[in-house]
Design an enzyme around this catalytic site. Structure first.
Site, mmCIF file in Angstrom:
data_model
loop_
_atom_site.group_PDB
_atom_site.id
_atom_site.type_symbol
_atom_site.label_atom_id
_atom_site.label_comp_id
_atom_site.label_asym_id
_atom_site.label_seq_id
_atom_site.Cartn_x
_atom_site.Cartn_y
_atom_site.Cartn_z
ATOM 1 N N HIS A 212 0.848 -1.194 0.000
ATOM 2 C CA HIS A 212 0.000 0.000 0.000
ATOM 3 C C HIS A 212 0.883 1.242 0.000
ATOM 4 C CE1 HIS A 212 -2.479 -3.272 1.566
ATOM 5 N NE2 HIS A 212 -3.498 -2.640 1.052
ATOM 6 N N LEU B 280 -8.472 -3.341 10.853
ATOM 7 C CA LEU B 280 -8.661 -1.916 11.122
ATOM 8 C C LEU B 280 -9.330 -1.640 12.461
ATOM 9 C CD1 LEU B 280 -9.417 -0.823 7.474
ATOM 10 C CD2 LEU B 280 -7.352 -0.382 8.818
ATOM 11 N N HIS C 25 -4.515 4.038 -3.088
ATOM 12 C CA HIS C 25 -4.498 3.308 -1.817
ATOM 13 C C HIS C 25 -3.598 2.071 -1.906
ATOM 14 C CE1 HIS C 25 -6.187 1.345 1.802
ATOM 15 N NE2 HIS C 25 -6.108 0.247 1.091
ATOM 16 N N GLU D 130 -17.030 -4.915 24.835
ATOM 17 C CA GLU D 130 -16.206 -6.122 24.928
ATOM 18 C C GLU D 130 -14.992 -6.021 24.005
ATOM 19 O OE1 GLU D 130 -19.398 -6.097 24.030
ATOM 20 O OE2 GLU D 130 -20.460 -6.868 25.790
ATOM 21 N N HIS E 263 -27.271 -16.059 25.063
ATOM 22 C CA HIS E 263 -26.315 -15.903 26.144
ATOM 23 C C HIS E 263 -25.624 -17.215 26.513
ATOM 24 C CE1 HIS E 263 -28.109 -12.008 26.325
ATOM 25 N NE2 HIS E 263 -27.503 -11.648 27.432
ATOM 26 N N ARG F 272 -21.455 -20.082 35.700
ATOM 27 C CA ARG F 272 -22.373 -19.276 36.514
ATOM 28 C C ARG F 272 -22.826 -20.092 37.727
ATOM 29 N NH1 ARG F 272 -28.758 -18.260 35.733
ATOM 30 N NH2 ARG F 272 -28.958 -16.613 37.270
#
Lengths: 671, 671
Positions: free
Chosen positions: B35, B126, B265, B414, B476, B523
């Site tokens: 690039h 990215l 680019h 997260e 979940h 849990r």
């Protein structure tokens, strides 16, 4: 909050909203789990929306031109279940509400698409709903342009919480909606200043209105407990050409002892506090009891759209027969009759011409013949159009001034793209596909999983599917991603070996009604291996014998995608030494697993040495190598056991030992 | 652009920057890939930054108090390689630059952490770099608070492109940095208005300055080719207490025929255009040639920080011996000597007390004894502090007015959390751990993969690791996530069965120097199974015999986490019928795979029936069931073959057939 003053200000509204609050408290108490605070905080907004604005008919929940309501803050599921029950959706019985969060009930912890009518998408993983909504609104724009405003003209409403807005995916959704000026998208922000860990300020001080304005949205800020303000805001939002965000200042768990606290976010089950809250509301009835007067009001709201729907049916009947058929066919996810013949013709042409092309190019060749006969396809790419080969000549670019355009430049938003594609499919009338590099499956994963869970046939076009990427290096070279896709329930992971298999994979993906597909495609050129034309879709069996042993069968080489030609070369080496070798192409494990034992045994008989070759992680291959009548002592895998590297592709294949010679050596070592 | 005018305005600066542009053009041409446009567009910004502001010493690249420079737009890797070569980093030889993107070179397609000094993190996917940078800045704040401004006082600089800013993770990063008011974080936005698909407007019209301001940032807008403006902007940014975004209006591929286009680019390899661009720059030297005068100027820049570094060494020597040791130890990722004894003492206490607790609670019990003796730990959670059990009493909450605080409320981010944790570890002096639900591994995946690729020991605390989640339902409930983590190279996936194994897992995670760890924790409450105290860390072998058959060994049950107690119950049922049954606990497959053949054979001998039980997908288990001396006809798996459901956990285990009875039946059917 002065509950008495709220009650007094709008007494009838208050009691309708109180019905939602009371049902929520009762259901959460019965389940001894769930999230009370959000439905209690947003009951006023939802009541006004359903009462005065949402275009729907509870007795005809599938009416295609209904407004869509998406509860992005899915943990507040009792808000939605209450609304559906109160307005008279037939499947949302009181019994279901009483069985909130129990085995077999349609009232799951988070709204599950397919469980009940009126649940437009599965939410719970935060930010997904608002990002799906962008797809809903895009699908509406495209179909409005195609069929006219008389039959397609509806809004997409979303309730999003602070959690949705903190998730990165919301930024992708918001900026995409702003760019595409999706004026019929209206988002309510439940601005209650509470998250699980504490007040929002603990982790975030974003000026949300300013953020939305920066993305080209119209923003209105209101008191989320004032029905008049809510009504006015929605009315205003419906008139703007920009997407609208209505910031609703609310109190989580309104009127409960836990109001305005993190505790209020969760399950409020204390009996005394529950009774106290209800008393404050003026709600004097027993658990799950809604007095007839209030239920009747709600049912009238549920029936409000019936007239409009009947008028719509008339208008729809006024469309040409062909338009009606197209509309209905696409909505039912039926493929056009021509699809099968079109694919067969392409396969024949390819088998004869035997071009050497990358499968990403193969995919484009397939799309060039499919898109013109399937007006419901909507393509796109996350800023890799030329690399993913997702754009065909006829699609047209979707834009503010070209709503008929069926190609979407999603920008560098893999996650937002995947969620928007899901939204389009869920909206109905659209089959969405979109591309990125296979390694960026990682970015799109949460939405890809939801496509599988929701049983919708979104198509993920994942090019640059191995170290064959070459010089871009390990960040761009998927290794574990085939395993990731294959480990996900209800998903087809296709890795076609040439253009013929690519056409077959697309045919399956575009006729699937309840399973999403991942197409893992190469960057590098591959020879056509299916040079003998077969009408039958061999990929539909998941795996098949591509080349039989000519000598006595001593070995089976299994491979997918770009490594099938490696397997064929290995076979040539082995057969030249008199070692009979079968090559099995396995474009889709999941479909092979679905075949009966007899077919699987035919393809993978006991006895011969088995070597699998795939430029990815071994994870999962033992199912076919040592399982399925195989033997650990007669099985081997040639592939990757770490990350890739940066160098030309052919160098990488050589250095990582994924070569015909290595495969042949491996076979010989096991004989 | 009027290149001549730019040259004339600042002739010396121009030639220094031209060196970057020329090296980029030459390297990309030689590699025939890469690039070009970004390094050519941002050369002026980078030159001023390195020349006038960046605190570094090319001869001492590991100087702990150096400023960090992060190229978030990693595809522009030649910008970084040019800078490192020009300023005199010893490992970045001209030979390496000439071998850009080739096998074995340190100049990979995208900057790879560990390949060369001066590469602070791996970028390419990215948005990761800007999100890592938040972690770098947080680590700096925490260490400055602990050790004082005399030894810790540096900036984190980032170059981000439009792609970084479109990715959702950037929003998580930006808002977290704004909330924490990370004033020493300075981001340059390469505002060149070009992406791969076309102009930015094609997919995005976000007002980026407004967006950053909404997140609490200081914003400066400049001409990115004006060295005086660049200098002034950086000077200003260094004085503000907010994080700064410097919007640099630039021209991609400046001075090349492809300037301001998408083509610019990518790889600009046309020889004539290349020569024309160089001529325009006034760059008259051959490929890879940098005249001594210019190289000398750059080397002086590289040596500029030497005096400051020497002064720093003096100041560091002025710290107390204990502080110096602590600082150096944490930087070297050495665990404190006390760690081993502390873990052993806890294990003993647990084995004796045998509490029944969820392993997420076990994890908290471990952290309660570890955090006080490991000042380098930095904990946090993505808004699930109480559920992930990640906060211990001594940490203190990190905030603007409490920089010593070692607990970070990451909010519902997260992905941003995972990237920030990586950033803290990369910065050095910090061991970051953070929690969310295991199913939301999906959101954090891209950063988790990078931790593995970069070989850094970030710790991901993933609670609620199966259908044991219960009523929250399938969104979940992780199913495929153990397979996902295990398929990822260089990652330890721990699924401990009780508090003792949890302590062992933490010990391994916190002594690891080059492998990240995932702790999959329940849990629901689990009994203590390791009731016999062993000094040895049995989990370090990955799998071990937890309970031997008392009768003749006919079966081996393998299990992890919450299913180990199911296996133990099944063993009791079988032994009661005279069927000798061994239970193998497998808390970490990856470590078991690292054991020698003899040990593996001891744990999993050929012969007995093998049944594995795990509340997840089967994917990968065949490695142990039918491979590793097993036999397909004598092996079975008890687990999930689809998504979960919404109901109390014990109901789900029953309905999905993951019970001791089912395991025992499965064994008997195979005998």
């Amino acid at each position: 909050m002065d509950i008495a003053a709220l009650r007094a200000a709008n007494p009838e509204h208050w009691m309708r909203a109180a019905a939602i609050r009371a049902l929520t408290l009762d259901a959460v108490a019965a389940a001894n789990s769930g999230h009370s605070g959000m439905p209690m905080g947003m009951a006023d907004v939802a009541t006004v929306l359903y009462e005065k604005h949402l275009k729907f008919d509870a007795k005809a929940p599938d009416w295609p031109d209904r407004d869509r309501f998406i509860l992005s803050a899915g943990h507040g599921s009792m808000l939605l279940y209450s609304l559906l029950h109160l307005t008279g959706y037939e499947d949302m019985t009181l019994e279901q509400v009483k069985n909130f969060r129990q085995w077999g009930a349609i009232t799951a912890g988070h709204p599950e698409y397919g469980h009940a009518k009126g649940i437009e998408t599965t939410t719970g993983p935060l930010g997904q709903g608002i990002a799906n909504a962008v797809g809903f609104a895009l699908a509406e724009e495209i179909q409005r342009a195609r069929y006219g405003r008389k039959v397609v003209d509806h809004h997409t409403y979303v309730i999003a919480g602070d959690g949705c807005l903190m998730e990165g995916i919301s930024q992708e959704a918001i900026t995409l909606a702003g760019r595409q000026r999706l004026g019929k998208l209206i988002v309510f922000w439940d601005n209650n200043n509470i998250t699980i860990d504490g007040t929002v300020e603990l982790s975030d001080r974003t000026n949300q209105p300013q953020r939305f304005k920066a993305a080209g949205w119209h923003v209105i800020e209101i008191d989320g407990h004032d029905p008049i303000a809510i009504d006015a805001a929605i009315t205003k939002a419906k008139t703007t050409s920009k997407p609208s965000m209505i910031a609703c200042k609310t109190h989580i768990a309104l009127g409960h002892a836990a109001q305005d606290t993190s505790k209020g976010h969760g399950a409020l089950t204390d009996a005394a506090q529950l009774a106290e809250a209800k008393a404050g509301y003026g709600w004097t009835w027993g658990p799950f009891e809604v007095p007839t007067e209030i239920k009747t009001q709600w049912e009238a709201i549920g029936a409000r759209g019936a007239t409009e729907r009947a008028a719509w049916e008339d208008r729809f009947a006024g469309l040409s027969g062909r338009k009606q058929d197209d509309f209905t066919r696409a909505l039912a996810l039926e493929a056009p009759k021509k699809l099968s013949a079109t694919i067969k013709a392409l396969k024949k042409q390819i088998s004869e011409g035997a071009p050497k092309v990358a499968t990403r190019k193969s995919s484009e060749m397939v799309l060039e013949v499919i898109n013109p006969i399937m007006p419901e396809t909507v393509g796109g790419s996350a800023d890799l159009t030329g690399s993913n080969n997702t754009k065909t000549g006829d699609l047209g670019t979707h834009d503010i001034d070209n709503r008929k355009g069926r190609y979407i430049y999603y920008g560098i938003r893999e996650h937002g793209m995947a969620a928007a594609m899901n939204g389009m499919v869920l909206h109905g009338g659209a089959r969405a596909y979109g591309g990125t590099f296979f390694t960026f499956t990682d970015y799109a994963r949460p939405s890809m999983r939801l496509a599988s869970l929701m049983k919708i046939p979104t198509v993920f076009v994942m090019t640059h599917d191995s170290i064959g990427v070459g010089e871009d290096g390990p960040t761009h070279q998927p290794v574990e991603h085939l395993a990731i896709c294959r480990a996900t329930p209800n998903s087809y992971t296709f890795r076609p070996c040439d253009t013929v298999e690519t056409a077959e994979a697309w045919e399956i993906a575009l006729t699937s009604k309840d399973t999403p597909s991942v197409l893992a495609l190469t960057r590098q050129g591959l020879p056509t291996l299916r040079t003998e034309h077969k009408l039958k879709n061999l990929s539909a069996q998941g795996a098949y014998v591509l080349a039989e042993a000519t000598e006595k069968r001593q070995a089976i080489i299994m491979a997918t995608g770009s490594e099938v030609s490696v397997a064929m070369e290995a076979r040539a080496l082995l057969e030249a030494e008199g070692i009979g070798t079968r090559v099995v192409s396995m474009p889709c494990w999941e479909l092979f697993e679905e075949q009966d034992e007899a077919y699987r045994r035919k393809v993978l008989p006991a006895g011969p040495v088995r070597v699998a070759v795939e430029a990815g992680a071994r994870m999962g291959w033992d199912r076919w190598l040592t399982g399925e009548r195989g033997k650990a002592t007669k099985a081997d895998f040639v592939g990757m056991d770490g990350f890739g590297a940066s160098a030309p592709a052919e160098v990488l294949y050589e250095k990582f030992g994924i070569t015909a010679k290595a495969v042949a050596e491996s076979v010989k070592a096991l004989l």
